[in-house]
Design a protein around this motif. Sequence first.
Motif, PDB file in Angstrom:
ATOM      1  N   PRO A 106     -27.443 -33.088 -99.687  1.00 17.55           N
ATOM      2  CA  PRO A 106     -28.854 -32.842-100.019  1.00 17.55           C
ATOM      3  C   PRO A 106     -29.445 -33.882-100.978  1.00 17.55           C
ATOM      4  O   PRO A 106     -30.637 -34.114-100.975  1.00 17.55           O
ATOM      5  N   VAL A 141     -35.863 -35.812-103.811  1.00 21.60           N
ATOM      6  CA  VAL A 141     -35.269 -34.486-103.694  1.00 21.60           C
ATOM      7  C   VAL A 141     -35.625 -33.670-104.940  1.00 21.60           C
ATOM      8  O   VAL A 141     -35.433 -34.126-106.066  1.00 21.60           O
ATOM      9  N   ASP A 178     -35.343 -28.149-103.311  1.00 17.79           N
ATOM     10  CA  ASP A 178     -34.655 -28.673-102.127  1.00 17.79           C
ATOM     11  C   ASP A 178     -33.138 -28.490-102.268  1.00 17.79           C
ATOM     12  O   ASP A 178     -32.458 -28.053-101.337  1.00 17.79           O
ATOM     13  N   ALA A 195     -30.475 -26.046-100.203  1.00 18.77           N
ATOM     14  CA  ALA A 195     -29.333 -26.631 -99.496  1.00 18.77           C
ATOM     15  C   ALA A 195     -28.016 -25.965 -99.876  1.00 18.77           C
ATOM     16  O   ALA A 195     -27.139 -25.787 -99.028  1.00 18.77           O
TER      17      ALA A 195
END
Length: 144
Positions: A104, A128, A132, A136
């Motif tokens: 990720p 990111v 996020d 993940a």
Amino acid sequence: MATVTPYLCAKNAAAALDFYAAAFGAVETSRWTDPETGAIGHAEFTVEGARIMIADEWPEGGVYAPDPGRSSVSLVLEVGDVDGLFERAVAAGATVDWPVTDSPHGRGGWLYDPFGHRWHLTSPEPDVTKDDLQAAVGDDYVIS
């Protein structure tokens, strides 16, 4: 902003410098060698702009190289071509700890150099967010 510069120790710093040049394209910028023993008391090199220092073991000062495969510190090196540099390092003698994969937070892999130091070569994803990452990893971790 503060800067942290890793200062490595190796049982053979001259051989380590040769390895880093072959594996990572390191450029040596300084070397202090004891004229009587040939030991490297201090050397510096750069890899893709990151400055790193190294010296031979110094038992009188309590400075020892890590045991192979048992380093308590990892060096995280952000590079432009993680796959290419990882393959280059393995071809030069590094041992794969974790192959290059996508995650990720970007792409990267872990390896040990022949002198016991653990490296994480990575090309992080710049945008990111914590949300996020949390999505993940799910419930495996809480990211704060």
